[in-house]
Design an enzyme around this catalytic site. Structure first.
Site, PDB file in Angstrom:
ATOM      1  N   ASP A   1      -4.956  13.143  -4.433  1.00 28.74           N
ATOM      2  CA  ASP A   1      -4.031  13.403  -4.030  1.00 28.74           C
ATOM      3  C   ASP A   1      -3.645  14.021  -3.556  1.00 28.74           C
ATOM      4  OD1 ASP A   1      -5.012  10.621  -3.674  1.00 28.74           O
ATOM      5  OD2 ASP A   1      -3.888   9.628  -6.083  1.00 28.74           O
TER       6      ASP A   1
ATOM      7  N   ASP B   1      -2.090  -3.084  -2.639  1.00 25.93           N
ATOM      8  CA  ASP B   1      -1.455  -2.576  -3.550  1.00 25.93           C
ATOM      9  C   ASP B   1      -0.434  -2.970  -4.123  1.00 25.93           C
ATOM     10  OD1 ASP B   1      -2.568  -0.180  -2.711  1.00 25.93           O
ATOM     11  OD2 ASP B   1      -0.487   1.139  -2.060  1.00 25.93           O
TER      12      ASP B   1
END
EC number: 5.3.1.16
Length: 242
Positions: free
Chosen positions: A13, A133
């Site tokens: 990330d 998500d």
């Protein structure tokens, strides 16, 4: 990669040109782990069969600020790569797929323009993962900051029908907290669709990896636990090969 066997994907990330891990997706909670290309090549050297790359600046701001790092990782590695964060159009997705990315991850774009999934899948049959998500049982977008009112299971079924090659499910409620996974939401998704479900969020031990495999997930994205040395990538891979 078609996820024929359970796959552990190290997370890379990226924020401001660095590898970071966030707690519950909140900016300001990040821990920093160095250069993205170094991290990616280290994971491949450690035995990674696939990498999970996310441009967090893209997810939060909509502009892919870490695009150069993604390009450099593609040049430096020879494993399967999936990329998300800031992919807001079919053109963005196509450019990445043409460049050699195996799968693009669509989140906000898929929610706002569902037909984009079918448009891309028509040209790249295995090229689209839809990122669902969930926070408090609701699909969230815009870097996990905005609710949609959508139920994850209903959303997964819709995107499977539109041609998604898989679902990337992130349990935001446990993401980055190092407190373990919740398997019920994963199992609900697995039972609702016929495409692979890749789980992310909460992995703290190899037992969590085993639990996700037992829940039917096709793979797990692992970040903080690997970077903090809770276990090695080899440990995680061995746990699901037993």
């Amino acid at each position: 990669m078609t996820f024929e066997s359970f796959t552990v994907l190290p997370a890379v990330d990226m924020q401001d040109g660095q590898v970071v891990q966030l707690v519950q997706g909140e900016r300001g909670t990040e821990r920093t782990y160095g250069d993205p290309v170094d991290a990616a090549t280290d994971w491949v050297a450690a035995g990674a069969e696939a990498l999970h790359l996310v441009d967090l600046d893209g997810a939060f701001e909509g502009a892919r600020a870490n695009a150069t790092a993604v390009e450099d990782i593609l040049d430096a590695t020879d494993v399967s790569v999936q990329v998300g964060g800031g992919i807001r159009s079919a053109e963005d997705a196509t450019a990445l797929l043409d460049r050699g990315v195996d799968r693009v991850i669509l989140g906000t774009a898929a929610i706002e323009t569902p037909d984009i999934v079918g448009e891309i899948a028509a040209a790249y049959s295995d090229g689209v993962l839809v990122s669902l998500d969930a926070k408090d049982g609701e699909v969230v977008v815009e870097g996990w900051t905005e609710g949609t009112g959508m139920d994850p299971v209903a959303a997964a079924q819709r995107y499977a029908d539109l041609g998604a090659a898989g679902i990337l499910f992130t349990d935001v409620d446990v993401e980055g907290k190092q407190e373990g996974v919740r398997t019920d939401p994963v199992r609900d998704l697995v039972d609702s669709v016929d495409i692979p479900v890749i789980a992310s969020g909460g992995v703290a031990t190899v037992d969590d990896v085993r639990a996700l495999e037992a829940a039917g997930a096709a793979g797990a994205v692992v970040g903080t636990a690997l970077y903090e040395g809770n276990f090695t990538l080899a440990d995680a891979q061995a746990a699901v090969e037993d």
